[in-house]
Scaffold this active site. Structure first.
Site, PDB file in Angstrom:
ATOM      1  N   GLU A   1     -11.708   1.739   8.881  1.00  0.00           N
ATOM      2  CA  GLU A   1     -11.578   0.366   8.368  1.00  0.00           C
ATOM      3  C   GLU A   1     -10.980  -0.516   9.464  1.00  0.00           C
ATOM      4  O   GLU A   1      -9.900  -0.234   9.974  1.00  0.00           O
ATOM      5  CB  GLU A   1     -10.668   0.343   7.135  1.00  0.00           C
ATOM      6  CG  GLU A   1     -10.558  -1.034   6.519  1.00  0.00           C
ATOM      7  CD  GLU A   1      -9.548  -1.106   5.370  1.00  0.00           C
ATOM      8  OE1 GLU A   1      -8.396  -0.698   5.569  1.00  0.00           O
ATOM      9  OE2 GLU A   1      -9.927  -1.585   4.283  1.00  0.00           O
TER      10      GLU A   1
ATOM     11  N   GLU B   1      -4.789   1.059  -5.185  1.00  0.00           N
ATOM     12  CA  GLU B   1      -6.033   0.425  -4.728  1.00  0.00           C
ATOM     13  C   GLU B   1      -5.941   0.327  -3.214  1.00  0.00           C
ATOM     14  O   GLU B   1      -5.126  -0.441  -2.692  1.00  0.00           O
ATOM     15  CB  GLU B   1      -6.202  -0.944  -5.390  1.00  0.00           C
ATOM     16  CG  GLU B   1      -6.424  -0.790  -6.898  1.00  0.00           C
ATOM     17  CD  GLU B   1      -6.491  -2.094  -7.691  1.00  0.00           C
ATOM     18  OE1 GLU B   1      -6.607  -2.025  -8.916  1.00  0.00           O
ATOM     19  OE2 GLU B   1      -6.413  -3.176  -7.071  1.00  0.00           O
TER      20      GLU B   1
ATOM     21  N   CYS C   1     -10.778  -5.916   1.068  1.00  0.00           N
ATOM     22  CA  CYS C   1     -10.963  -4.466   0.950  1.00  0.00           C
ATOM     23  C   CYS C   1     -12.385  -4.122   0.566  1.00  0.00           C
ATOM     24  O   CYS C   1     -12.904  -3.069   0.915  1.00  0.00           O
ATOM     25  CB  CYS C   1     -10.001  -3.920  -0.096  1.00  0.00           C
ATOM     26  SG  CYS C   1     -10.244  -4.691  -1.698  1.00  0.00           S
TER      27      CYS C   1
ATOM     28  N   LYS D   1       7.191  -6.577  -4.709  1.00  0.00           N
ATOM     29  CA  LYS D   1       7.482  -6.645  -3.269  1.00  0.00           C
ATOM     30  C   LYS D   1       6.199  -7.118  -2.610  1.00  0.00           C
ATOM     31  O   LYS D   1       5.306  -6.325  -2.309  1.00  0.00           O
ATOM     32  CB  LYS D   1       7.889  -5.260  -2.759  1.00  0.00           C
ATOM     33  CG  LYS D   1       8.841  -5.266  -1.592  1.00  0.00           C
ATOM     34  CD  LYS D   1       8.329  -5.925  -0.336  1.00  0.00           C
ATOM     35  CE  LYS D   1       7.370  -5.061   0.450  1.00  0.00           C
ATOM     36  NZ  LYS D   1       6.725  -5.795   1.555  1.00  0.00           N
TER      37      LYS D   1
HETATM   38  P1  NAD Z   1      -0.190  -2.285   3.986  1.00  0.00           P
HETATM   39  O1  NAD Z   1      -0.431  -0.966   3.374  1.00  0.00           O
HETATM   40  O2  NAD Z   1       0.217  -2.357   5.404  1.00  0.00           O
HETATM   41  O3  NAD Z   1       0.939  -3.074   3.180  1.00  0.00           O
HETATM   42  C1  NAD Z   1       0.839  -3.316   1.803  1.00  0.00           C
HETATM   43  C2  NAD Z   1       2.225  -3.438   1.212  1.00  0.00           C
HETATM   44  O4  NAD Z   1       2.884  -2.189   1.310  1.00  0.00           O
HETATM   45  C3  NAD Z   1       3.123  -4.448   1.915  1.00  0.00           C
HETATM   46  O5  NAD Z   1       3.863  -5.141   0.949  1.00  0.00           O
HETATM   47  C4  NAD Z   1       4.019  -3.564   2.772  1.00  0.00           C
HETATM   48  O6  NAD Z   1       5.263  -4.140   3.075  1.00  0.00           O
HETATM   49  C5  NAD Z   1       4.193  -2.368   1.839  1.00  0.00           C
HETATM   50  N1  NAD Z   1       4.588  -1.110   2.487  1.00  0.00           N
HETATM   51  C6  NAD Z   1       4.260  -0.653   3.715  1.00  0.00           C
HETATM   52  N2  NAD Z   1       4.805   0.572   3.901  1.00  0.00           N
HETATM   53  C7  NAD Z   1       5.484   0.898   2.780  1.00  0.00           C
HETATM   54  C8  NAD Z   1       6.261   2.021   2.373  1.00  0.00           C
HETATM   55  N3  NAD Z   1       6.430   3.087   3.152  1.00  0.00           N
HETATM   56  N4  NAD Z   1       6.804   2.002   1.126  1.00  0.00           N
HETATM   57  C9  NAD Z   1       6.632   0.946   0.302  1.00  0.00           C
HETATM   58  N5  NAD Z   1       5.940  -0.152   0.654  1.00  0.00           N
HETATM   59  C10 NAD Z   1       5.346  -0.174   1.868  1.00  0.00           C
HETATM   60  O7  NAD Z   1      -1.513  -3.127   3.712  1.00  0.00           O
HETATM   61  P2  NAD Z   1      -1.854  -4.584   4.218  1.00  0.00           P
HETATM   62  O8  NAD Z   1      -2.074  -4.521   5.687  1.00  0.00           O
HETATM   63  O9  NAD Z   1      -0.856  -5.525   3.648  1.00  0.00           O
HETATM   64  O10 NAD Z   1      -3.248  -4.881   3.446  1.00  0.00           O
HETATM   65  C11 NAD Z   1      -4.494  -4.518   3.948  1.00  0.00           C
HETATM   66  C12 NAD Z   1      -4.954  -3.189   3.376  1.00  0.00           C
HETATM   67  O11 NAD Z   1      -4.988  -3.262   1.951  1.00  0.00           O
HETATM   68  C13 NAD Z   1      -6.359  -2.802   3.769  1.00  0.00           C
HETATM   69  O12 NAD Z   1      -6.406  -1.422   4.038  1.00  0.00           O
HETATM   70  C14 NAD Z   1      -7.187  -3.112   2.527  1.00  0.00           C
HETATM   71  O13 NAD Z   1      -8.390  -2.389   2.415  1.00  0.00           O
HETATM   72  C15 NAD Z   1      -6.225  -2.762   1.459  1.00  0.00           C
HETATM   73  N6  NAD Z   1      -6.578  -3.450   0.195  1.00  0.00           N
HETATM   74  C16 NAD Z   1      -7.130  -2.723  -0.815  1.00  0.00           C
HETATM   75  C17 NAD Z   1      -7.521  -3.362  -1.998  1.00  0.00           C
HETATM   76  C18 NAD Z   1      -8.172  -2.623  -3.140  1.00  0.00           C
HETATM   77  O14 NAD Z   1      -8.297  -3.212  -4.198  1.00  0.00           O
HETATM   78  N7  NAD Z   1      -8.589  -1.397  -2.967  1.00  0.00           N
HETATM   79  C19 NAD Z   1      -7.318  -4.724  -2.131  1.00  0.00           C
HETATM   80  C20 NAD Z   1      -6.753  -5.423  -1.073  1.00  0.00           C
HETATM   81  C21 NAD Z   1      -6.370  -4.776   0.088  1.00  0.00           C
HETATM   82  O1  6OD Z   2     -11.011  -8.595  -7.809  1.00  0.00           O
HETATM   83  C1  6OD Z   2     -10.022  -7.840  -7.866  1.00  0.00           C
HETATM   84  O2  6OD Z   2      -9.413  -7.618  -8.910  1.00  0.00           O
HETATM   85  C2  6OD Z   2      -9.557  -7.186  -6.650  1.00  0.00           C
HETATM   86  N1  6OD Z   2      -8.570  -6.287  -6.817  1.00  0.00           N
HETATM   87  C3  6OD Z   2     -10.078  -7.519  -5.461  1.00  0.00           C
HETATM   88  C4  6OD Z   2      -9.716  -6.913  -4.268  1.00  0.00           C
HETATM   89  C5  6OD Z   2      -9.952  -7.516  -3.102  1.00  0.00           C
HETATM   90  C6  6OD Z   2      -9.630  -6.873  -1.872  1.00  0.00           C
HETATM   91  O3  6OD Z   2      -9.339  -7.465  -0.873  1.00  0.00           O
END
Ligand code: NAD
Ligand code: 6OD
Length: 488
Positions: A392, A254, A288, A178
């Site tokens: 964040e 993550e 992130c 998804k």
């Molecule tokens: P988000 O949590 O809003 O959405 C991520 C996904 O989750 C989307 O596909 C969304 O549709 C889905 N989703 C939302 N609510 C849900 C629910 N209740 N059940 C199931 N699915 C659901 O995140 P975003 O805004 O798309 O991405 C940005 C965030 O992601 C930031 O907080 C960033 O730090 C984090 N991020 C973390 C990493 C990591 O590796 N730690 C990497 C990339 C992004």
């Molecule tokens: O390098 C990766 O595998 C990874 N998960 C990066 C995450 C980036 C966050 O925005």
């Protein structure tokens, strides 16, 4: 107008509800695609297809053949790099440089590394003594976990989705992905390439939609999903954890970050600026692992602030069609509202605005006026308990604080709910080792940023995640283990 259908059981299908939603270009604000929204029937079909594939040719395929097929898939992604790039930059507004050098090549690498690794991975063996003297052999056997639900975000869609799908498939699982509602294109396109190389139907399925009360929630609640791997916001992780609790499905998360960079007075200043420019502003700060808190040792504070300001002001704003653009728009109008609310809050709280703080002033008629651009922004002068320093923001912005001692800066860097990454800028190897070991973060870079060996453990502590993926750590999540105890 592009249409993104669902990809279920090896074919593109319209959503049974007939419902679609709009995908808006981050660069222009115009609608660029209709996206089919999967509801309960489609989610169920996708999960059923994934289950069936586990029992079909995919489930029966020898590991070496499976891995060869995934190597072929990686080559096919490389061969269609231009198509993936185009799809990704249209959805996200990313600069072409980021998509070309980082995102799309990592998509292929995410399949290659795990296919190579799986081919060469065995299990544990322990011989044990028994009272009758014959002994017993304990053999560790691996099985796929089953159907994996992959929920991915919009900020680096192809890289982050394949980072989960690669190891899941290499371990013999099937997936239902998804992708974020903001970035449906590359996950959809990957279905074509899966078919091209002969990945059996039902192994890779894509359902589009939103989170709550839509495809995301329906997938993570589905009782036939055996494990859930999620990248996204910490609060969404909390919601998914509740959904996954039904049936006690395993999760790998993550999540968000509020990552510090520490610049010591002995740092090579050119290097410190180059690294920090990337960690703050790459992908418009929507990473992130990005830096939103910078701590600079007092003797070099003024120099660092003025050089970072000059760097931020030299960035060229533009979408993928602007030649030479070095910073793109934010993903959506909604996300821009969020980032701008922090810009306003910083000003209201009395931050010193070193640069930026608002929306760029483009000429009348410039296409960028319709896009979701914000100014790269640097603040100083806020206390450590300010929301600007604690929450964040996920935009092209950072707060810079001076420090006077190692102990003080370690305490400030660790005083956060998050624990994803940290960056140290120093030429002193002993200090790097000493301070690096005290960072409460999953990943600490010294004099670099976003440098990744995919064999290493990746993940966050505290509110930044649950579990580790990468290298053999991915196998922990994507396989079930059986200890076969053979009495000899
Ligand atoms: P988000 O949590 O809003 O959405 C991520 C996904 O989750 C989307 O596909 C969304 O549709 C889905 N989703 C939302 N609510 C849900 C629910 N209740 N059940 C199931 N699915 C659901 O995140 P975003 O805004 O798309 O991405 C940005 C965030 O992601 C930031 O907080 C960033 O730090 C984090 N991020 C973390 C990493 C990591 O590796 N730690 C990497 C990339 C992004
Ligand atoms: O390098 C990766 O595998 C990874 N998960 C990066 C995450 C980036 C966050 O925005």
């Amino acid at each position: 107008m592009t249409t993104h259908k669902l990809f279920i059981d090896g074919e593109y299908r319209a959503a049974q509800s007939g419902k679609t939603f709009d995908k808006i270009s981050p660069s222009t604000g115009e609608k660029i695609a209709d996206v089919h929204e999967a509801l309960a029937e489609d989610v169920n079909d996708a999960v059923e297809a994934a289950q069936a594939a586990l029992k079909g040719p995919w489930g029966k395929m020898p590991k070496a053949q499976r891995c060869d097929l995934l190597m072929k898939l990686a080559d096919a992604i490389d061969a269609r790099k231009a198509d993936f790039m185009e799809a990704e930059v249209r959805d996200t507004g990313h600069t072409r440089g980021f998509a070309e050098k980082v995102e799309i090549p990592r998509g292929a690498a995410n399949f290659r590394i795990f296919a190579e690794m799986l081919k060469n991975t065995g299990g544990e063996y322990f011989h044990m003594d028994t009272p009758d003297g014959t002994g017993a052999a304990n053999l560790e056997l691996h099985r796929p976990k089953g159907v994996i639900g992959v929920i991915s975000p919009w900020n680096a869609p192809f890289l982050l989705m394949t980072w989960k799908v690669g190891p899941a498939l290499a371990c013999g699982n099937t997936v239902v992905v998804k992708p974020s509602e903001e970035s449906p294109a590359t996950a959809t396109l990957l279905g074509e390439v899966m078919n091209e190389v002969g990945i059996p139907k039902g192994v890779y399925n894509v359902i589009h939609g939103f989170g709550p009360e839509s495809a995301g929630e329906l997938l993570t609640q589905h009782p036939k999903v055996n494990g859930i791997t999620f990248t996204g916001e910490t609060r969404t992780g909390e919601a998914i954890m509740k959904q996954a609790a039904v049936g006690l499905r395993d999760v790998s998360f993550e999540l968000g970050g509020k990552n510090p960079a520490i610049v010591f007075a002995d740092a090579d200043m050119d290097k410190a600026i180059e690294v920090t420019m990337r960690s703050c502003f790459a992908n418009t700060g929507q990473v992130c692992l990005g830096t939103e808190r910078i701590y600079v040792e007092r003797p070099v504070f003024d120099e660092f602030v003025s050089r970072l300001k000059a760097g931020a002001e030299a960035l060229i704003q533009g979408g993928p069609d602007t030649d030479g653009a070095t910073i793109g728009p934010l993903i959506s109008a909604e996300h821009r509202e969020k980032v701008l609310s922090y810009y306003k809050k910083a000003a209201d709280l009395g931050a010193q605005i070193i640069t930026g703080g608002g929306v760029p002033d483009f000429a009348q008629g410039d296409y960028r006026n319709g896009g979701f651009f914000v100014e790269p922004t640097i603040w100083t002068g806020l206390p450590e308990d300010s929301p600007i320093v604690r929450e964040e923001i996920f935009g092209p912005c950072c707060h810079i604080q001076p420090f006077d001692s190692e102990d003080e800066v370690i305490a400030m860097a660790n005083d956060t709910d998050y624990g994803l990454s940290a960056t140290l800028l120093t030429e002193n190897l002993s200090r790097a080792h000493r301070v690096g070991g005290q960072m409460e973060a999953g990943l600490v870079w010294v004099n670099s940023w976003f440098l990744r060996d995919l064999r290493t453990a990746f993940g966050g502590s505290k509110s930044s995640g649950i579990g580790r993926e990468g290298g053999v750590h991915s196998l922990e999540f994507y396989t079930e283990r059986t200890n076969l105890c053979l009495k000899l």
